[in-house]
Design a protein around this motif. Structure first.
Motif, short mmCIF file in Angstrom:
data_model
loop_
_atom_site.label_atom_id
_atom_site.label_comp_id
_atom_site.label_asym_id
_atom_site.label_seq_id
_atom_site.Cartn_x
_atom_site.Cartn_y
_atom_site.Cartn_z
N LYS A 23 -4.03 0.00 -2.38
CA LYS A 23 -3.59 -1.40 -2.55
C LYS A 23 -3.93 -2.22 -1.31
CE LYS A 23 0.62 -3.87 -1.71
NZ LYS A 23 0.59 -3.83 -0.26
N ASN A 24 -3.89 -1.60 -0.14
CA ASN A 24 -4.11 -2.37 1.08
C ASN A 24 -5.59 -2.43 1.50
OD1 ASN A 24 -1.47 -3.01 1.05
ND2 ASN A 24 -0.84 -1.63 2.70
N LYS A 28 -8.83 -6.74 -0.25
CA LYS A 28 -9.67 -7.22 0.85
C LYS A 28 -11.15 -6.98 0.55
CE LYS A 28 -5.49 -6.30 2.76
NZ LYS A 28 -5.03 -5.51 3.85
N ARG A 126 7.17 -12.49 8.29
CA ARG A 126 5.76 -12.34 7.95
C ARG A 126 4.97 -13.63 8.24
NH1 ARG A 126 4.26 -8.43 3.20
NH2 ARG A 126 2.58 -8.07 4.66
N PRO A 127 4.94 -14.04 9.51
CA PRO A 127 4.23 -15.27 9.87
C PRO A 127 2.71 -15.11 9.74
CG PRO A 127 4.99 -14.12 11.84
CD PRO A 127 5.50 -13.34 10.66
N ILE A 128 1.98 -16.23 9.78
CA ILE A 128 0.51 -16.17 9.73
C ILE A 128 -0.11 -16.84 10.96
CG2 ILE A 128 0.27 -15.97 7.21
CD1 ILE A 128 -0.24 -19.03 7.16
N ASN A 129 0.69 -16.91 12.05
CA ASN A 129 0.19 -17.59 13.26
C ASN A 129 -1.08 -16.94 13.81
OD1 ASN A 129 2.02 -15.46 13.77
ND2 ASN A 129 2.29 -16.11 15.88
N TYR A 130 -1.17 -15.60 13.76
CA TYR A 130 -2.38 -14.94 14.30
C TYR A 130 -3.60 -15.37 13.46
CZ TYR A 130 0.88 -11.45 16.37
OH TYR A 130 1.89 -10.81 17.03
N SER A 169 -2.32 -6.46 14.54
CA SER A 169 -2.02 -6.83 13.15
C SER A 169 -3.18 -6.43 12.22
CB SER A 169 -1.81 -8.34 13.10
OG SER A 169 -2.12 -8.87 11.84
N VAL A 170 -2.80 -5.78 11.12
CA VAL A 170 -3.80 -5.37 10.12
C VAL A 170 -4.49 -6.60 9.54
CG1 VAL A 170 -4.04 -4.30 7.83
CG2 VAL A 170 -2.60 -3.22 9.57
N GLY A 171 -3.68 -7.55 9.05
CA GLY A 171 -4.25 -8.72 8.39
C GLY A 171 -5.10 -9.56 9.34
N ASP A 312 5.15 1.68 5.95
CA ASP A 312 5.29 1.77 4.48
C ASP A 312 5.73 3.16 4.01
OD1 ASP A 312 4.25 -0.90 4.16
OD2 ASP A 312 2.31 -0.07 4.68
N VAL A 334 7.40 -1.99 13.40
CA VAL A 334 6.34 -2.87 12.88
C VAL A 334 6.93 -4.14 12.28
CG1 VAL A 334 4.37 -3.05 11.30
CG2 VAL A 334 4.83 -0.89 12.48
N TYR A 335 7.97 -4.01 11.46
CA TYR A 335 8.65 -5.18 10.88
C TYR A 335 10.09 -5.23 11.36
CZ TYR A 335 4.75 -5.76 7.66
OH TYR A 335 3.51 -5.97 7.13
N ARG A 338 13.25 -4.31 7.89
CA ARG A 338 12.80 -3.47 6.79
C ARG A 338 13.82 -2.42 6.40
NH1 ARG A 338 6.52 -1.63 5.51
NH2 ARG A 338 6.63 -2.43 3.41
N ARG A 394 8.17 -1.42 -1.42
CA ARG A 394 8.50 -0.05 -0.94
C ARG A 394 10.00 0.21 -1.07
NH1 ARG A 394 3.42 1.53 -1.40
NH2 ARG A 394 2.11 0.02 -0.37
N1 EPU Z 1 2.39 -10.71 12.49
C1 EPU Z 1 2.60 -11.89 13.17
N2 EPU Z 1 1.76 -12.93 12.94
C2 EPU Z 1 0.72 -12.85 12.06
C3 EPU Z 1 0.49 -11.63 11.37
C4 EPU Z 1 1.35 -10.58 11.61
O1 EPU Z 1 3.54 -11.98 13.96
O2 EPU Z 1 -0.02 -13.84 11.89
C5 EPU Z 1 3.32 -9.58 12.71
C6 EPU Z 1 4.09 -9.26 11.41
O3 EPU Z 1 5.20 -10.10 11.27
C7 EPU Z 1 4.47 -7.81 11.64
C8 EPU Z 1 3.26 -7.27 12.43
O4 EPU Z 1 2.58 -8.39 12.97
O5 EPU Z 1 5.61 -7.72 12.42
C9 EPU Z 1 2.31 -6.45 11.63
O6 EPU Z 1 1.86 -7.16 10.50
P1 EPU Z 1 0.39 -6.95 9.92
O7 EPU Z 1 -0.36 -8.21 10.06
O8 EPU Z 1 -0.17 -5.71 10.50
O9 EPU Z 1 0.71 -6.70 8.40
P2 EPU Z 1 -0.03 -7.29 7.14
O10 EPU Z 1 -1.49 -7.31 7.33
O11 EPU Z 1 0.63 -8.54 6.71
C10 EPU Z 1 -0.45 -5.00 5.98
C11 EPU Z 1 -0.04 -4.39 4.70
C12 EPU Z 1 1.42 -4.02 4.74
C13 EPU Z 1 1.64 -3.04 5.88
C14 EPU Z 1 1.15 -3.65 7.19
C15 EPU Z 1 1.26 -2.69 8.36
C16 EPU Z 1 -1.51 -5.45 3.12
C17 EPU Z 1 -1.67 -6.39 1.99
N3 EPU Z 1 -0.29 -5.33 3.62
O12 EPU Z 1 0.33 -6.18 6.10
O13 EPU Z 1 1.71 -3.38 3.52
O14 EPU Z 1 2.99 -2.73 5.97
O15 EPU Z 1 -0.21 -4.08 7.05
O16 EPU Z 1 0.48 -1.56 8.12
O17 EPU Z 1 -2.45 -4.79 3.55
C18 EPU Z 1 3.05 -2.67 1.77
O18 EPU Z 1 2.04 -2.09 1.36
O19 EPU Z 1 4.20 -2.53 1.28
C19 EPU Z 1 2.92 -3.57 2.91
C20 EPU Z 1 3.88 -4.42 3.29
#
Ligand code: EPU
Length: 440
Positions: A23-24, A28, A126-130, A169-171, A312, A334-335, A338, A394
Motif C-alpha cells: 500500500k505504501n 506512489k 500529519r503536517p505537510i510543511n516538509y 520523512s517517507v513522504g 505501522d 515516529v508519530y 498513535r 492500523r
Molecule cells: N512530518 C512532518 N512534516 C511533513 C511530513 C511529515 O512533520 O511535512 C512528520 C510526521 O508528522 C511524522 C513523521 O514526520 O511524525 C514521519 O512522517 P512520514 O512523512 O515519514 O510519513 P508519511 O509519508 O506521511 C508514510 C506511510 C505511513 C507510515 C509512515 C512512516 C504512506 C502513504 N504512508 O507516511 O503509513 O506510517 O510513512 O513509515 O506511505 C500506514 O500505512 O498505516 C501509514 C500511516
C-alpha cells in the motif's frame, strides 16, 4: 463495502492468506507514471481503497488507467495529462494524503498543480510543511487557498536544489524524488528516508531513465534528465500487512502462512516476533507465523524509521503483547499520537498505560511536548468482547484482532477504513476460520 462486523472471539486464526503489492508503494508508483512520456505497467497491485482514490485522481488529470484486479496488472497512459477541475479534485478531499505527491509531476508536465485538503489516518497532526518547503526549494510558488493548495512552476521549470530533511520523512523523500528526476541540474538530498518502499520507487524511476544514487548516511543524489519513459514493474510485497497477520496469529493463538511475505524487508519485525516467543517458518514464497503453545515473552520495542521497527507494526503487536506474560513497553518515536486505539483494548480487559515520557533509550522529538507516546502493557490479561468504533487503518486492524482474541461478542463499526490498506480482509478473515457476521 463492509462497515460493521459482529465478531465471536476466542478461536485461533489458522490457514493461509496472500499479500500483494505494498500500500505504501503502489500509489506512489502510480504517481511516478505521470512523469513518463509513454505508458507504464505496474504488477502485483492490490484491490484496496487507496489504489481506487489515486486511480480517480490520475484519471481526473487525463491519465488513461486500465486495472485488472484479478491479475493485479495496472496500466497507465499519461500521454494526455491535463489540468483537472478544482471542484472535481476537491471531491477527493479527506480521502488520502497521496495528492500532495502529484505536485512534482504536475508542475513538470503542466506548470501548475492544485491539491485538496489532505486526509489519511488520524494519527497526530500529519503536517505537510516538509513537502511544501521541498517544492519551494525546487522553485515552485505555493499559495494556500480556502479549499486547498495551489502551486505554480517558474516559467523555465523546476531547478535541482540542495535539500535537507530535519526528520527522515517517507513522504517528503518521495516528494524530492518525484520532483527532482526531471528538474534541471543536480539535487542533493540529505536526511532522506530509506524505507524499502522508497528503494522500490527509486528502482521504478531508474527504469524510467532517472539517474539516482543512494549514498551512505541518508544521502540521495538525483541528476535531472529532460525526459522519462514509462516503466514495467512488479510492486514489492506489503510488509505491513504481512506483519499484521503475524501478530494476528500470535494474539489469537493461531497459525498463519502469509504467502508473498518477504523476509528481507521484515527482518526487524521477525527478530521481535521471535523474541516474544512466536514461531516462524521462513520460506521462499512466504512466512508461516504461529503461536508456540507456551507463554509469550514480554518485550521492549521502540518504533523508528527504517531499518528500525516500523510504526505501522506496533498496533497489531500491542494486541499480542496483552497476551504475553509480564510487562512490555512500546516507545513510539515516529508519530506523536498513535496509541488512541489502546482505549478500546482497555475496555476489553487489557492493562495498558500510556505515558508522556520517552520510555526507552532514545529521547525522541515528542519527549518534552506532552504527547502520550509510550505504552506499558501488562499481561497476560484475558480480553472480553466490546462495542468498538475503528479509529484508523492500523488501529482498526488491531481492534479486529483484539475482538477475535476476546471471549464473547464484539460489535465493530467503522470497519471500511481497513479496506484502505488491507486487501479483501473480510474474505481473508473468513478463510482463516474467524467467526463473525457482517452487520452492514
Ligand atoms: N512530518 C512532518 N512534516 C511533513 C511530513 C511529515 O512533520 O511535512 C512528520 C510526521 O508528522 C511524522 C513523521 O514526520 O511524525 C514521519 O512522517 P512520514 O512523512 O515519514 O510519513 P508519511 O509519508 O506521511 C508514510 C506511510 C505511513 C507510515 C509512515 C512512516 C504512506 C502513504 N504512508 O507516511 O503509513 O506510517 O510513512 O513509515 O506511505 C500506514 O500505512 O498505516 C501509514 C500511516
Amino acid at each position: 463495502m463492509t462497515s460493521a462486523l459482529r465478531i465471536e472471539g476466542g478461536n485461533p486464526l489458522t490457514g493461509e492468506v496472500k499479500v500483494r503489492g505494498a500500500k505504501n508503494l503502489v500509489p506512489k508508483a502510480m504517481v511516478a507514471a505521470l512523469l513518463g512520456s509513454t505508458p507504464s505497467t505496474l504488477r502485483n497491485v492490490p484491490e484496496i481503497k487507496d489504489v481506487q482514490v489515486v486511480t480517480s485522481l490520475v484519471e481526473l488529470h487525463g491519465v488513461a488507467v486500465h486495472n485488472d484486479p484479478k491479475t493485479g496488472e495496472l496500466t497507465m497512459d499519461p500521454t494526455n495529462v491535463s489540468l483537472a477541475n478544482h471542484a472535481d479534485i476537491d471531491a477527493h478531499a479527506g480521502d488520502s494524503r497521496i495528492p500532495i505527491l502529484l505536485c512534482g509531476p504536475l508542475l513538470h508536465t503542466l506548470g501548475e498543480a492544485f491539491i485538496p485538503d489532505l486526509g489519511g489516518c488520524r494519527i497526530g497532526d500529519r503536517p505537510i510543511n516538509y513537502h511544501l518547503r521541498v517544492l519551494e526549494e525546487f522553485g515552485a510558488k505555493v499559495e494556500k487557498l480556502p479549499t486547498g493548495i495551489s502551486m505554480r512552476a517558474p516559467s523555465d521549470g523546476l531547478k535541482g536544489a540542495k535539500i535537507h530533511l530535519e526528520y527522515p520523512s517517507v513522504g517528503a523523500t518521495e516528494q524530492v524524488l518525484l520532483a527532482a528526476t526531471r528538474a534541471e541540474g543536480k539535487t542533493e538530498l540529505t536526511g532522506a528516508a530509506i524505507e524499502p518502499e522508497i528503494m522500490d520507487l527509486i528502482a521504478i524511476l531508474q527504469k524510467m531513465g532517472a539517474i539516482i544514487t543512494v549514498e551512505t548516511d541518508r544521502q540521495i543524489i538525483i541528476e535531472g534528465v529532460d525526459e522519462l519513459k514509462g516503466y514495467t514493474h512488479t510492486a514489492l510485497p506489503d510488509r505491513n500487512e504481512s506483519a499484521s497477520w503475524g501478530s494476528a496469529a500470535l494474539a489469537t493463538g493461531g497459525d498463519i502462512f502469509v504467502r508473498g511475505a518477504d523476509q528481507k524487508d521484515m527482518s526487524t519485525f521477525l527478530n521481535v516476533f521471535r523474541k516474544m516467543g512466536g514461531g516462524l517458518d521462513i520460506q521462499d514464497d512466504g512466512i508461516r507465523f504461529y503461536h508456540p503453545g507456551t507463554d509469550l515473552n514480554p518485550l521492549f520495542v521502540e518504533t523508528n524509521v527504517h531499518p528500525g521497527f516500523m510504526t505501522d507494526w506496533q498496533q497489531p503487536l500491542v494486541v499480542a503483547m496483552t497476551q504475553a506474560q509480564g510487562v512490555s513497553v512500546v516507545h513510539e518515536t515516529v508519530y506523536e499520537n498513535r496509541f488512541g486505539f489502546t482505549d478500546a483494548l482497555v475496555r476489553m480487559g487489557a492493562t495498558v498505560q500510556i505515558h508522556k515520557d520517552c520510555l526507552g533509550p532514545t529521547v525522541c522529538r515528542f519527549g518534552h511536548q506532552n504527547f502520550k507516546h509510550s505504552a506499558i502493557i501488562t499481561g497476560k490479561t484475558p480480553l472480553h468482547g466490546a462495542d468498538i468504533n475503528v479509529p484508523d487503518l492500523r488501529g482498526g486492524f488491531s481492534h479486529i484482532i483484539a475482538a477475535l482474541t476476546a471471549e464473547g461478542t464484539s460489535n465493530v463499526t467503522g470497519v471500511s477504513v481497513i479496506s484502505r490498506g488491507y486487501e479483501h480482509f473480510v474474505d481473508k478473515l473468513q478463510g482463516l476460520g474467524a467467526q463473525f457476521e457482517v452487520l452492514s
